[in-house]
Design a protein around this motif. Structure first.
Motif, short mmCIF file in Angstrom:
data_model
loop_
_atom_site.label_atom_id
_atom_site.label_comp_id
_atom_site.label_asym_id
_atom_site.label_seq_id
_atom_site.Cartn_x
_atom_site.Cartn_y
_atom_site.Cartn_z
N ALA A 228 0.83 -1.20 0.00
CA ALA A 228 0.00 0.00 0.00
C ALA A 228 0.86 1.24 0.00
CB ALA A 228 -0.89 0.00 1.24
N ILE A 229 0.29 2.32 -0.52
CA ILE A 229 0.96 3.63 -0.45
C ILE A 229 0.03 4.54 0.33
CG2 ILE A 229 1.94 5.53 -1.78
CD1 ILE A 229 1.93 3.60 -4.21
N ASN A 230 0.50 5.07 1.43
CA ASN A 230 -0.35 5.90 2.29
C ASN A 230 0.22 7.30 2.42
OD1 ASN A 230 -2.08 3.65 3.02
ND2 ASN A 230 -0.33 2.92 4.23
N PRO A 232 1.46 10.56 4.54
CA PRO A 232 2.06 10.67 5.87
C PRO A 232 1.04 11.24 6.85
CG PRO A 232 2.86 12.42 4.46
CD PRO A 232 1.98 11.56 3.61
N LYS A 235 0.17 16.94 9.36
CA LYS A 235 0.88 17.85 10.24
C LYS A 235 0.47 19.26 9.84
CE LYS A 235 5.57 19.12 11.71
NZ LYS A 235 5.70 20.53 11.39
N GLU B 118 15.30 2.77 5.87
CA GLU B 118 14.65 4.01 6.37
C GLU B 118 13.28 3.68 6.96
OE1 GLU B 118 15.67 7.09 6.64
OE2 GLU B 118 17.42 7.25 5.36
N ARG B 133 7.78 2.37 5.25
CA ARG B 133 8.93 3.18 4.83
C ARG B 133 8.47 4.47 4.16
NH1 ARG B 133 13.01 2.58 -0.30
NH2 ARG B 133 14.19 4.40 0.32
N ILE B 135 8.82 7.55 1.74
CA ILE B 135 9.58 7.76 0.50
C ILE B 135 9.36 9.18 0.00
CG2 ILE B 135 9.61 5.34 -0.25
CD1 ILE B 135 7.22 6.16 -2.10
N LEU B 136 10.13 9.54 -1.01
CA LEU B 136 9.98 10.84 -1.68
C LEU B 136 9.89 11.99 -0.69
CD1 LEU B 136 7.48 9.70 -4.45
CD2 LEU B 136 9.96 9.76 -4.54
N ASP B 138 9.54 11.95 2.42
CA ASP B 138 8.49 11.71 3.41
C ASP B 138 7.11 12.17 2.96
OD1 ASP B 138 10.59 10.77 4.83
OD2 ASP B 138 10.50 12.24 6.45
N SER B 139 6.90 12.24 1.64
CA SER B 139 5.59 12.70 1.16
C SER B 139 4.61 11.53 1.04
CB SER B 139 5.73 13.40 -0.19
OG SER B 139 6.23 12.50 -1.16
N ALA B 140 5.10 10.32 1.16
CA ALA B 140 4.23 9.14 1.16
C ALA B 140 4.90 8.05 1.98
CB ALA B 140 4.01 8.65 -0.27
N ILE B 141 4.07 7.12 2.47
CA ILE B 141 4.63 6.00 3.24
C ILE B 141 4.18 4.72 2.56
CG2 ILE B 141 4.60 4.80 5.46
CD1 ILE B 141 4.09 7.55 6.77
N VAL B 142 5.13 3.85 2.23
CA VAL B 142 4.73 2.58 1.62
C VAL B 142 4.79 1.46 2.66
CG1 VAL B 142 5.33 3.11 -0.77
CG2 VAL B 142 7.09 2.21 0.74
N PHE B 297 11.24 23.47 4.93
CA PHE B 297 9.99 24.22 5.11
C PHE B 297 8.78 23.30 5.28
CE2 PHE B 297 12.33 27.77 2.78
CZ PHE B 297 12.59 28.47 3.94
N ASP B 298 8.95 22.03 4.86
CA ASP B 298 7.85 21.07 5.04
C ASP B 298 7.68 20.65 6.50
OD1 ASP B 298 7.47 21.13 2.32
OD2 ASP B 298 8.63 19.30 1.93
N PHE B 299 8.71 20.83 7.29
CA PHE B 299 8.56 20.40 8.68
C PHE B 299 8.99 21.48 9.68
CE2 PHE B 299 13.05 19.25 9.22
CZ PHE B 299 13.42 18.89 7.94
#
Lengths: 264, 325
Positions: A228-230, A232, A235, B118, B133, B135-136, B138-142, B297-299
């Motif tokens: 799956a791709i979720n 984050p 925030k 990671e 994990r 990725i990119l 931290d713009s997505a989590i696989v 700037f994203d965090f």
């Protein structure tokens, strides 16, 4: 000494990268470029070649990628590599780290290098790992994130930062070394080198040409699957100030800090 | 096959904090799976029975001890391949850090195993482990699943919380490992050299950190003045430490320190993941960078897009004035 430099084509950093929701692979659209970390590896190869401490016969840029990844190789030879090798085969699509490392090791084997250099990470995907995967397949010593590398006879004296400070490690050739970006300041290619890049020898190889076993690469050969791709966790977006009038900007920062009782 | 094998890095007689986190995580996951958590240590005589057995406090039931050169990855790959070959653990786990990446990657090749790096979290799903994990940037989590065994999980720095489960002591098992020929071809000449002055940043409530955007070593004077005004300490990114601009002991991130001050003010720092992992728990993050696309700037809670050479000196003066007044 024969040096192979592993390079990779990555989508331009300025393009927003995304995962393709259907294939669950990275969408590699957008203007492609040579992975910026790899330019340090090519520069390191050129410095060995030009440094006079080792007799370097050839610097060969090697990549694995689909049609179109020649661009990265053209850039690599414009930075000084003598020729290039492109491993391209439909059967390689969808390879994970395990399968990619195996395939790269096979294409490198066909060149019998004395030294394999690569950048410490790629802009778009797996970090840090490919060098060590390739090294184990080739049966060579390896070190990653190297920021200083000197040739001394048939050894390399390498420095890198690890968990407890700086380590100095002596590595016998042949070896696989991944370099950090602090190792050098890559040169800019001359106009002549850019123009001449397409004329340098580029060998295209298919998986079968370098003895890659089909069941060890691609999706079938991969040992991980993306379930799956979720997104984050949410925030709250931070406040952004564009500095136009610096006095005003500073006032705003001070007020922001003061509100949070950070000036005391 | 069953069980989780965790590599525990040590240095000068102490187990690495991130490794303790990984051993704790393995203990937790193994009990969810109804399996055993094992640990492996590789090194010299400072790996005493006592030190190894303490890993039991974090959830390991067995600790494999291997005498081999330490600080380099390939001897550990040999050792872990042998232990997994004999005991058949289903997963190999690593805490964050450079060596874990190298060992995990080597093991991937040696065992033809799947690897995920990671990793920020691991969960049990249908009796198997699934790694999360980002990725990119931290713009997505696989969510990553493993095909076959073993599965190799390399954590991100500080991903796993250290939890002393009790006072159980682990069984220590000595294992003789014959090293691969190439594993002896890299030799540690000097380990853990400290470069630059020894400074303490871990206890500071306020940190002003500088990166490549400072332009040159002298740029740190701006950070020092601002830190003085705020009553804080100065920290640095890896890039500028590698470049010799600042002390290693002040470095934040992957192979440096982890901090969580009340205020973290980043000047000329782009915010690469390797830096982020060392400071993202800070209460308030303020970033000054001239590149509006900088990942920091994203965090950050307050981001200022502008020239730090103009902003920082004026900010320093303004804070002094505020404090004086």
């Amino acid at each position: 000494l024969k040096i192979c430099v592993l390079v990779k084509q990555v989508p331009d950093a300025a393009v927003e990268k995304r995962m393709d929701p259907n294939t669950k692979r990275l969408d590699r659209g957008g203007e492609p470029n040579l992975n910026p970390f790899d330019t340090h590896a090519i520069e390191a190869a050129m410095q060995v070649k030009e440094g006079g401490k080792a007799d370097v016969e050839e610097v060969i840029a090697v990549t694995m990628g689909p049609e179109g990844s020649e661009r990265a190789l053209h850039k690599a030879v414009s930075l000084g590599a003598d020729r290039s090798v492109q491993l391209s085969d439909e059967s390689l699509a969808g390879s994970d780290v395990c399968a990619t490392g195996y395939a790269l090791a096979k294409v490198l084997e066909s060149e019998s290098p004395d030294l394999v250099l690569l950048g410490q990470q790629s802009d778009d995907g797996e970090c840090y790992t490919i060098g060590a995967v390739v090294a184990d397949h080739l049966g060579m010593p390896s070190l990653t994130q190297v920021i200083k590398m000197d040739v001394e006879g048939d050894k390399l004296v390498c420095e890198r930062q690890a968990e407890y400070g700086y380590d100095t490690v002596e590595v016998s050739l042949p070896a696989v070394i991944s370099v950090g970006d602090a190792i050098n300041e890559p040169r800019y290619p001359s106009l002549k080198a850019i123009m001449g890049a397409k004329k340098k020898q580029l060998d295209k190889k298919a998986a079968g040409d370098v003895g890659i076993e089909a069941d060890k690469v691609g999706e079938d050969g991969s040992r991980t699957t993306v379930l799956a791709i979720n997104p984050p966790p949410e925030k709250a977006a931070g406040e952004i100030i564009e500095d136009e009038d610096t006095n005003e900007t500073v006032e705003k920062i001070v007020a922001w800090l003061d509100e949070r009782k950070l000036i005391s | 096959m069953s069980g989780i094998l965790t590599y525990a890095l040590h240095y000068e007689g102490a187990i690495n904090k991130n490794s303790l986190g990984a051993v704790s995580e393995a203990g937790k996951l193994a009990s969810e799976l109804g399996q055993e958590a094992h640990a492996i240590v590789v090194g010299g005589d400072d790996l005493t029975d006592e030190l190894c057995a303490t890993l039991g406090n974090y959830g390991a039931s067995k600790v494999f001890r291997v005498k081999a050169p330490e600080g380099l990855a390939q001897p550990v790959v040999d050792a872990m391949a042998k232990v997994i070959g004999e005991h058949g653990q289903s997963y190999a786990l690593f805490g964050g850090g450079l060596l874990g990446f190298e060992i995990g990657a080597g093991l991937t090749a040696r065992l033809g195993a799947g690897v995920t790096m990671e990793v920020t979290a691991v969960k049990v799903q249908d009796g198997k482990l699934v790694a999360e994990r980002p990725i990119l940037q931290d713009s997505a989590i696989v969510d990553v699943d493993y095909v076959g065994e073993p599965g190799i999980i390399i954590g991100r720095l500080n991903a796993f919380e250290t939890q002393a489960a009790g006072s159980d002591s682990a069984e220590v098992v000595d294992v003789e490992v014959e090293l691969s020929d190439f594993s002896t071809k890299a030799v540690m000449k000097q380990r853990g050299e400290q470069r630059g002055a020894d400074v303490n940043i871990e206890d500071a409530d306020i940190i002003v950190a500088g990166g490549r955007g400072l332009g040159k070593a002298e740029g740190f004077e701006l950070c020092e003045s601002l830190a003085d005004a705020l009553g804080g300490a100065v920290a640095a990114t890896r890039a500028v430490v590698d470049a010799g601009w600042y002390s290693y002991s002040a470095q934040i991130g992957q192979t440096g320190k982890t901090v969580a001050p009340k205020l973290y003010l980043a000047a000329g720092i782009s915010g690469a993941i390797q830096h982020k992992v060392g400071m993202q728990s800070s209460e308030n993050i303020v970033a000054i960078n001239k590149d509006q696309n900088a990942p920091i700037f994203d965090f950050s809670d307050l981001g200022i897009v502008g020239d730090l050479n103009k902003i920082v000196p004026k900010l320093t003066e303004a804070i002094k004035a505020k404090k004086g007044g």
